[in-house]
Every structure is written in structure tokens, then in C-alpha cells.
Design an enzyme around this catalytic site. Sequence first.
Site, PDB file in Angstrom:
ATOM      1  N   MET A  15       0.850  -1.197   0.000  1.00  0.00           N
ATOM      2  CA  MET A  15       0.000   0.000   0.000  1.00  0.00           C
ATOM      3  C   MET A  15       0.877   1.234   0.000  1.00  0.00           C
ATOM      4  SD  MET A  15      -3.329  -0.603   0.831  1.00  0.00           S
ATOM      5  CE  MET A  15      -4.186  -2.029   1.472  1.00  0.00           C
ATOM      6  N   GLY A 258       3.593  -3.964  14.982  1.00  0.00           N
ATOM      7  CA  GLY A 258       3.210  -5.372  14.856  1.00  0.00           C
ATOM      8  C   GLY A 258       3.862  -6.017  13.639  1.00  0.00           C
ATOM      9  N   ASP A 259       3.957  -5.287  12.545  1.00  0.00           N
ATOM     10  CA  ASP A 259       4.585  -5.826  11.327  1.00  0.00           C
ATOM     11  C   ASP A 259       6.090  -5.996  11.515  1.00  0.00           C
ATOM     12  OD1 ASP A 259       2.126  -5.845  10.064  1.00  0.00           O
ATOM     13  OD2 ASP A 259       2.415  -3.879   9.138  1.00  0.00           O
TER      14      ASP A 259
HETATM   15  N1  LIG Z   1       6.061   1.101  23.976  1.00  0.00           N
HETATM   16  C1  LIG Z   1       6.680  -0.030  23.603  1.00  0.00           C
HETATM   17  N2  LIG Z   1       7.811  -0.423  24.233  1.00  0.00           N
HETATM   18  C2  LIG Z   1       8.473  -1.529  23.859  1.00  0.00           C
HETATM   19  N3  LIG Z   1       8.053  -2.344  22.879  1.00  0.00           N
HETATM   20  C3  LIG Z   1       6.929  -2.017  22.227  1.00  0.00           C
HETATM   21  C4  LIG Z   1       6.173  -0.853  22.539  1.00  0.00           C
HETATM   22  N4  LIG Z   1       5.108  -0.798  21.720  1.00  0.00           N
HETATM   23  C5  LIG Z   1       5.195  -1.886  20.913  1.00  0.00           C
HETATM   24  N5  LIG Z   1       6.277  -2.626  21.217  1.00  0.00           N
HETATM   25  C6  LIG Z   1       6.723  -3.860  20.544  1.00  0.00           C
HETATM   26  O1  LIG Z   1       5.979  -4.012  19.341  1.00  0.00           O
HETATM   27  C7  LIG Z   1       5.252  -5.240  19.371  1.00  0.00           C
HETATM   28  C8  LIG Z   1       3.946  -5.052  18.642  1.00  0.00           C
HETATM   29  O2  LIG Z   1       3.192  -4.049  19.295  1.00  0.00           O
HETATM   30  P1  LIG Z   1       1.608  -4.105  19.380  1.00  0.00           P
HETATM   31  O3  LIG Z   1       1.182  -5.275  20.189  1.00  0.00           O
HETATM   32  O4  LIG Z   1       1.144  -2.777  19.786  1.00  0.00           O
HETATM   33  O5  LIG Z   1       1.251  -4.446  17.861  1.00  0.00           O
HETATM   34  P2  LIG Z   1       0.171  -3.778  16.901  1.00  0.00           P
HETATM   35  O6  LIG Z   1      -0.962  -3.320  17.731  1.00  0.00           O
HETATM   36  O7  LIG Z   1      -0.099  -4.744  15.830  1.00  0.00           O
HETATM   37  O8  LIG Z   1       0.991  -2.567  16.347  1.00  0.00           O
HETATM   38  P3  LIG Z   1       0.487  -1.428  15.380  1.00  0.00           P
HETATM   39  O9  LIG Z   1      -0.968  -1.699  15.094  1.00  0.00           O
HETATM   40  O10 LIG Z   1       0.749  -0.190  16.150  1.00  0.00           O
HETATM   41  O11 LIG Z   1       1.361  -1.595  14.206  1.00  0.00           O
HETATM   42  C9  LIG Z   1       5.113  -5.598  20.833  1.00  0.00           C
HETATM   43  O12 LIG Z   1       4.937  -6.988  21.008  1.00  0.00           O
HETATM   44  C10 LIG Z   1       6.450  -5.092  21.382  1.00  0.00           C
HETATM   45  O13 LIG Z   1       7.437  -6.053  21.104  1.00  0.00           O
END
Ligand SMILES: Nc1ncnc2c1ncn2[C@@H]1O[C@H](COP(=O)(O)OP(=O)(O)OP(=O)(O)O)[C@@H](O)[C@H]1O
Length: 312
Positions: A15, A258-259
Site C-alpha cells: 500500500m 506489529g509488522d
Molecule cells: N512502547 C513499547 N515499548 C516496547 N516495545 C513495544 C512498545 N510498543 C510496541 N512494542 C513492541 O511491538 C510489538 C507489537 O506491538 P503491538 O502489540 O502494539 O502491535 P500492533 O498493535 O499490531 O501494532 P500497530 O498496530 O501499532 O502496528 C510488541 O509486542 C512489542 O514487542
Amino acid sequence: MTEEAIDVVVVGSCMTDLVSQAPRLPKAGETIHGHKFFIGFGGKGANQCIQAARLGAKTTMVCKVGKDFFGDNYIQNFKDNGVNTDFVGQASDAATGAASIIVNNAGENAIVIVAGANMLLGSEELHKALPAIGHAKVLVCQLEISPQTSLQALRMAQENKVKTIFNPAPAIPDLDTDFYRASDVFCCNESEAELLTASPVSNLEEAHRAGQELLRRGCSSVIITLGPQGCVVVETQGSPSKHVQTTAVKSVDTTGAGDSFIGALAFYMAHYPSMPLEEMARRANQVAGLSVQTVGTQTSYPFKKDLPAELF
Ligand SMILES: Nc1ncnc2c1ncn2[C@@H]1O[C@H](COP(=O)(O)OP(=O)(O)OP(=O)(O)O)[C@@H](O)[C@H]1O
Ligand SMILES: *[C@@H]1O[C@H](CO)[C@@H](O)[C@H](O)[C@H]1NC(C)=O
């Protein structure tokens, strides 16, 4: 190309993000002036592929873009990141996937996504890519392309004894149960786990329970990411799931965290197949943790050289 070993194949989306920053979001029929505009590379599939490539994985992307400026540009972006583009198709009857994003001063946004060419990736393209899919160490899929295409790719991988990572994002409530059976690692975030299990996932206890439930549906293992709290890893049914903590950092921009996590996981599964999943998750936490400390999506993804040697 396909005779040499491939580490990671991603079958997924591309995208172009078109981002405008304005003091507020416009109302219907209104024209307002913004103060900043930029174009970014996104799409969950491409993001995950590029993170894996930046860690040193030999990657191949299987996707479809349009025969347009954005498509040409995206192919160049893959090349710049060392991703093989032999199976990046260009459709003449659909535009490259685009996300028009408006962000206001409070950081809130309004987004229109047009999947475009992403939806034209189908079995014909998968069959052409079989030499790559069948020779990969790990295949990664999400849900930003036609779900049937993702499922078919996962099955092709399984038939060829290629490890699979499935990221059910964006989540759909009545996900075909075949997706669980086709996943060696089923990796999602809290809101996706919540939607799929139809029960709240807002604390560790609930994440453990959701992980067990997803495991019961047939995957070999489940990872639920928990932002600054790291993730939960659930492996064999009945045995305790593990909370893999991370060092919480002050985030500047979590878009694509997450990616980054999934791309890193794919790299570790390909390069260290006998490493415990918990250890791979611990390292993927650190990679993703670094990605939230700078702005942008792919622009924030670390390269091998930016990371401590102990992660390799
Ligand atoms: N504030 C933070 N401090 C340290 N690690 C973080 C933090 N935020 C995210 N992470 C890392 O990123 C990973 C993915 O984050 P999250 O669970 O928020 O995924 P997501 O919601 O799919 O992300 P997004 O939608 O923002 O791309 C977490 O498992 C962690 O390893
Ligand atoms: C989970 O990921 C989706 C994108 O697939 C995102 O919209 C949502 O905000 C994320 N949830 C959490 C809790 O970070």
C-alpha cells in the site's frame, strides 16, 4: 533465482500511504489547508517482508501492484531493500493499493483504504510463485489480500513442509477455521485476539486464555503481542503459556510495530529453526521496540547494524 535457498516468502499486500497533516479533519464537502504531506510505503505484507530483509533474511515478495507510478515506485522500494521482486505483478486494470490518511493536531486520523491491485492476487500468481514458495524456509501471510489467496498460500507452504506464520490482520470475526490448521505460528495483537475469540483481551490473564482458545482451533503455536508488555507465547495445548516481557520504551510512533515484530519473527524462524519460539519472541520484541522509537512505518524499521550483536 528460485534454485537457491530463500529464507522468507511473504504473500501479501502493498500500500502507498498518502499522509496529510492538518489542524483538524475536514467535514463533508469542506476543503481545508494542511501543513504537511508525505508519501510512505506501507501494507502489512510489504512491511513484514522489509523488516525481515533488513535483518538479513533472503526475502521474496509475492504481491500485486498497479501498472502506475506508485507501483513502479514500490518495486524500486523492494529492490532498494534487497527484496526479490520476480513475483511482484503489475495489474493494468487496478491501481496500486493506497491509504489516504489525514492526521489532525491531536494525532487522531481519518483513513480511506483502497485495496486495488492487492485484491487481484490469486491462484494464478501463486502457481507461478510455487518455485519460490516451495523452497522457502518460512512463508508469511496476512489478510489484506483476498482471504482465499492467503489460505491457498499457507496450504501450498504446508504441502512443501515450509513453516508458516499467519497474521490475521485486519481481523475478520468468522475466520475460516482452516486458517488455524494451516498456521505453525498464529500471531495477532490484542484487538484481533479479542475479535476472533469473542471475549475481552485487555490483560495478561485474558491474553493467556485467548491464546489457549486459538490453539484449540488447530494452530501449532500462538503469539499475542501486547505493545509495551511484549507478548504471550502459547505452545502445547494445556501447558502454561509464557509472558515474554520486554523493556517498555516511550513510543514516538507505533505504526507498523506489529509488522516489525512479525518480520523479525520470520527472520529468526528462517535463520535459527531450532531456537525456542520464546527466545525468538524475546528478540522480535527488541526489534519492534526499536521501531516505535522513530517516526514512520518502514522508515522506522531497524537494520541488522542498528541492533545489538547478541540478537544475531
Ligand atoms: N512502547 C513499547 N515499548 C516496547 N516495545 C513495544 C512498545 N510498543 C510496541 N512494542 C513492541 O511491538 C510489538 C507489537 O506491538 P503491538 O502489540 O502494539 O502491535 P500492533 O498493535 O499490531 O501494532 P500497530 O498496530 O501499532 O502496528 C510488541 O509486542 C512489542 O514487542
Ligand atoms: C491491532 O492491529 C490492528 C491492525 O490490524 C490495529 O488497527 C489495532 O489498533 C491494533 N490493536 C492494538 C491493541 O494495538
